[in-house]
Design a protein around this motif. Structure first.
Motif, PDB file in Angstrom:
ATOM      1  N   ALA A 193      12.655  38.703  63.203  1.00 51.64           N
ATOM      2  CA  ALA A 193      12.741  40.156  63.370  1.00 51.64           C
ATOM      3  C   ALA A 193      13.621  40.518  64.561  1.00 51.64           C
ATOM      4  O   ALA A 193      14.409  41.473  64.503  1.00 51.64           O
ATOM      5  N   ALA A 194      13.523  39.750  65.647  1.00 46.34           N
ATOM      6  CA  ALA A 194      14.353  40.005  66.830  1.00 46.34           C
ATOM      7  C   ALA A 194      15.826  39.759  66.509  1.00 46.34           C
ATOM      8  O   ALA A 194      16.694  40.553  66.892  1.00 46.34           O
ATOM      9  N   LEU A 195      16.131  38.688  65.782  1.00 49.69           N
ATOM     10  CA  LEU A 195      17.516  38.406  65.401  1.00 49.69           C
ATOM     11  C   LEU A 195      18.044  39.491  64.475  1.00 49.69           C
ATOM     12  O   LEU A 195      19.173  39.962  64.637  1.00 49.69           O
ATOM     13  N   GLU A 196      17.242  39.919  63.523  1.00 46.96           N
ATOM     14  CA  GLU A 196      17.654  40.975  62.595  1.00 46.96           C
ATOM     15  C   GLU A 196      17.939  42.274  63.342  1.00 46.96           C
ATOM     16  O   GLU A 196      18.906  42.973  63.037  1.00 46.96           O
ATOM     17  N   ARG A 214      18.861  31.143  61.349  1.00 47.06           N
ATOM     18  CA  ARG A 214      18.338  30.596  62.596  1.00 47.06           C
ATOM     19  C   ARG A 214      17.524  29.348  62.309  1.00 47.06           C
ATOM     20  O   ARG A 214      16.680  29.333  61.422  1.00 47.06           O
ATOM     21  N   ARG A 215      17.814  28.293  63.041  1.00 45.12           N
ATOM     22  CA  ARG A 215      17.011  27.069  63.028  1.00 45.12           C
ATOM     23  C   ARG A 215      16.653  26.806  64.479  1.00 45.12           C
ATOM     24  O   ARG A 215      17.494  26.340  65.244  1.00 45.12           O
ATOM     25  N   GLY A 216      15.430  27.155  64.866  1.00 46.84           N
ATOM     26  CA  GLY A 216      15.062  27.075  66.274  1.00 46.84           C
ATOM     27  C   GLY A 216      15.914  28.057  67.051  1.00 46.84           C
ATOM     28  O   GLY A 216      15.991  29.229  66.706  1.00 46.84           O
ATOM     29  N   ASP A 217      16.596  27.578  68.069  1.00 49.47           N
ATOM     30  CA  ASP A 217      17.461  28.462  68.850  1.00 49.47           C
ATOM     31  C   ASP A 217      18.922  28.354  68.416  1.00 49.47           C
ATOM     32  O   ASP A 217      19.794  28.957  69.024  1.00 49.47           O
ATOM     33  N   GLU A 218      19.207  27.599  67.348  1.00 51.85           N
ATOM     34  CA  GLU A 218      20.582  27.436  66.875  1.00 51.85           C
ATOM     35  C   GLU A 218      20.885  28.430  65.748  1.00 51.85           C
ATOM     36  O   GLU A 218      20.099  28.581  64.819  1.00 51.85           O
ATOM     37  N   TRP A 276      16.571  35.257  73.352  1.00 49.73           N
ATOM     38  CA  TRP A 276      15.621  34.169  73.094  1.00 49.73           C
ATOM     39  C   TRP A 276      14.825  33.855  74.353  1.00 49.73           C
ATOM     40  O   TRP A 276      13.602  33.732  74.312  1.00 49.73           O
ATOM     41  N   GLU A 277      15.523  33.727  75.489  1.00 45.00           N
ATOM     42  CA  GLU A 277      14.850  33.427  76.754  1.00 45.00           C
ATOM     43  C   GLU A 277      13.866  34.528  77.133  1.00 45.00           C
ATOM     44  O   GLU A 277      12.770  34.264  77.616  1.00 45.00           O
ATOM     45  N   ARG A 329      29.569  28.111  63.764  1.00 44.57           N
ATOM     46  CA  ARG A 329      28.532  27.790  64.730  1.00 44.57           C
ATOM     47  C   ARG A 329      29.175  27.780  66.112  1.00 44.57           C
ATOM     48  O   ARG A 329      30.255  27.218  66.293  1.00 44.57           O
ATOM     49  N   ALA A 330      28.494  28.427  67.052  1.00 41.65           N
ATOM     50  CA  ALA A 330      29.012  28.538  68.416  1.00 41.65           C
ATOM     51  C   ALA A 330      28.277  27.581  69.344  1.00 41.65           C
ATOM     52  O   ALA A 330      27.075  27.348  69.188  1.00 41.65           O
ATOM     53  N   ARG A 331      29.013  27.071  70.309  1.00 41.63           N
ATOM     54  CA  ARG A 331      28.440  26.238  71.365  1.00 41.63           C
ATOM     55  C   ARG A 331      28.778  26.904  72.692  1.00 41.63           C
ATOM     56  O   ARG A 331      29.955  27.091  73.020  1.00 41.63           O
ATOM     57  N   ILE A 332      27.758  27.300  73.406  1.00 46.72           N
ATOM     58  CA  ILE A 332      27.969  27.965  74.691  1.00 46.72           C
ATOM     59  C   ILE A 332      28.333  26.894  75.713  1.00 46.72           C
ATOM     60  O   ILE A 332      27.527  26.016  76.018  1.00 46.72           O
ATOM     61  N   VAL A 333      29.555  26.986  76.216  1.00 47.64           N
ATOM     62  CA  VAL A 333      30.052  26.011  77.185  1.00 47.64           C
ATOM     63  C   VAL A 333      29.532  26.357  78.575  1.00 47.64           C
ATOM     64  O   VAL A 333      29.091  25.487  79.319  1.00 47.64           O
ATOM     65  N   ARG A 334      29.577  27.637  78.914  1.00 43.97           N
ATOM     66  CA  ARG A 334      29.081  28.114  80.202  1.00 43.97           C
ATOM     67  C   ARG A 334      28.608  29.541  80.028  1.00 43.97           C
ATOM     68  O   ARG A 334      29.287  30.357  79.422  1.00 43.97           O
TER      69      ARG A 334
END
Length: 170
Positions: free
Chosen positions: A18-21, A39-43, A86-87, A129-134
């Motif tokens: 619901a939060a992602l939506e 969403r799969r977990g936090d990914e 998420w945090e 798919r994104a990967r947060i580098v920093r």
């Protein structure tokens, strides 16, 4: 002292979905392109369903480069916003039930996007798919890969830099 009984997994999953939506649904351009997120977990995986109007070159046919760029940039921005949201949800600082148009976190603002078009986007669904580098208080860097049939054969990649919005006081 007794421990509090943990919430059922389905309740936690529904709250996160619901939060992602709410986050994704608050951006009209995402709805315009038809982008959705799984969403799969936090990914997160961004999905751009194929539609004829997304074709840029009907002779090939190939996805429009601007659509591909927008899809990758959007995936990066949502991944950043979702990681912060998420945090806050997991830390109990915000109630996901209260998320709505006026209570959603502010989105990161794009500084620049560097795109690598590796091959033509075919007339079919695309994934990213994104990967947060920093991700710091003020600045974030994200790497995104877009593919269609095979994750190991990306059709486009991007490096995106963002100015992060101030953290909410909770």
């Amino acid at each position: 002292m007794s421990r509090q009984k943990p919430e059922p997994v389905q309740v936690v999953k529904q709250r996160r979905d619901a939060a992602l939506e709410a986050l994704v649904g608050g951006i009209p351009y995402i709805r315009h392109l038809g982008i959705r997120f799984e969403r799969r977990g936090d990914e997160l995986t961004g999905i751009l369903p194929y539609h004829e109007r997304l074709i840029g070159n009907p002779m090939l046919p190939a996805l429009h480069g601007g659509v591909t760029a927008a899809f990758l940039e959007t995936t990066a921005a949502i991944a950043l916003a979702w990681s912060r949201l998420w945090e806050e949800i997991e830390g109990g600082r915000i109630d996901p039930e209260a998320l709505g148009p006026g209570t959603l976190p502010r989105m990161p603002k794009t500084i620049d996007v560097t795109l690598d078009f590796l091959r033509s986007g075919l007339p079919r669904d695309a994934y990213a798919r994104a990967r947060i580098v920093r991700s710091g208080r003020r600045y974030a860097s994200v790497h995104v890969e877009g593919w269609q049939d095979n994750h190991d054969r990306p059709h486009a990649m991007a490096t995106c830099h963002f100015v992060m919005p101030p953290a909410r006081d909770g």
